[in-house]
Enzyme design. Structure first.
Site: not given
Ligand code: ASP
Length: 316
Positions: A183, A211, A213-214, A233
């Site tokens: 990310t 899904r 993510g954050d 991340t």
């Molecule tokens: N935080 C990201 C997610 O969960 C993944 C990442 O930071 O690599 O989608």
């Protein structure tokens, strides 16, 4: 004083094993964008919002990062990209979820921020919104690189192993052998003393369709207010459950930047939230902690650029 800091994902376990063959390309991407955009921030040509947008766009362009072209593939082998952005001074925010054709998800998120309402748009509506705002559109297959396809094939093969659990199925893209393709995110402090943050991702290899993510969630993966900007991340679910980026801002009020960052990572850790974050405050202080083997990261401050992957930063 102006500051621009970026990350390109965190991951891996144990001591850093040194650079992979692909790492110089990632380092070069971060160093080039920091030098160019840092200078422009310094000259007052860019505000914090545009600086973080351009920084994330540059990393979305680099196929070795997990954002834009080169995003990881979901359970069906397709790309679905999330991004969000926030401006500190007025807490304006924009977020897009599950985009499949928008070349620069962060730019679509910035258009949402500038429009002011709504804050979040998901799926085809997000791509349509980007298109209406002249954000370049590509065929979904354009985002899929050979490297990501190979990574997905490996995930699929492992997934068929008897005994694999759903949790094991959804891999952070930087777990396993192909460490560190993460990310991306940026935080900036501009010449007017204002901050902004942005984050963009393809999520996790093999993630269930739909899904979120954050990275897309204001307060979890991205936050900016009058005094601090944060981009996270890591395993997104833990960052959502601890509202990590906002928690950083809350701890910062009483603990200062360094301690606040460590507290946040302590909070996400027990929930399986291995990862890291970058943050800048309006005093020009920067932190870039991580609890994984590595975090791709770099900072421009006082006219100097530093980049790093493992424990140490190097002058670029
Ligand atoms: N935080 C990201 C997610 O969960 C993944 C990442 O930071 O690599 O989608």
């Amino acid at each position: 004083m102006v500051v621009l800091a970026v990350h390109g994902g965190a991951g891996g376990d144990g001591p850093w094993r040194g650079m992979t063959d692909a790492d110089p390309q990632r380092i070069a991407c971060m160093a080039a964008l920091l030098e160019e955009l840092g200078e422009r921030l310094n000259n007052g040509d860019l505000d914090a919002l545009e600086a973080v947008t351009l920084a994330v766009e540059a990393m979305e362009n680099e196929p070795l990062f997990n954002a834009g072209r080169g995003s990881v593939l979901d359970e069906n082998g397709n790309v679905g990209m999330d991004a969000s952005i926030m401006r500190g001074v007025d807490k304006a925010a924009g977020s897009v979820i599950g985009l499949t054709t928008t070349r620069h998800p962060v730019r679509a998120a910035q258009h949402l921020l500038l429009q002011g309402w709504p804050v979040m748009l998901a799926g085809p509506s997000g791509d349509d919104f980007g298109k209406r705002h002249h954000v370049e559109q590509m065929e979904p297959s354009w985002f899929e690189t050979e490297l990501r396809k190979a990574q997905w094939e490996k995930w699929k093969a492992q997934r068929l192993r008897p005994g694999a659990t759903d949790e094991e199925d959804a891999l952070l893209d930087h777990d396993g052998e192909q460490d560190g393709w993460g990310t991306v995110g940026a935080v900036a402090l501009d010449a007017r003393g204002q901050v902004a943050a942005a984050t963009s991702t393809g999520g996790m290899t093999g993630k269930p369709v739909g899904r979120v993510g954050d990275t897309a969630i204001i307060g979890a993966g991205t936050w900016a207010d009058q005094t601090i900007a944060v981009s996270c991340t890591g395993v997104g679910e833990a960052f959502i459950r601890t509202v990590a980026a906002h928690s950083m801002a809350v701890h910062h009020r009483t603990e200062g930047l360094e301690k606040a960052a460590l507290k946040v990572l302590e909070e996400v850790g027990p929930l399986g939230g291995r990862g890291g974050l970058i943050a800048v405050n309006t005093d020009g202080e920067v932190v870039m902690p991580f609890q994984t083997m590595l975090m791709y990261r770099g900072v421009y401050a006082d006219g100097t650029c530093q980049v790093g992957i493992g424990p140490d930063l190097i002058q670029s």
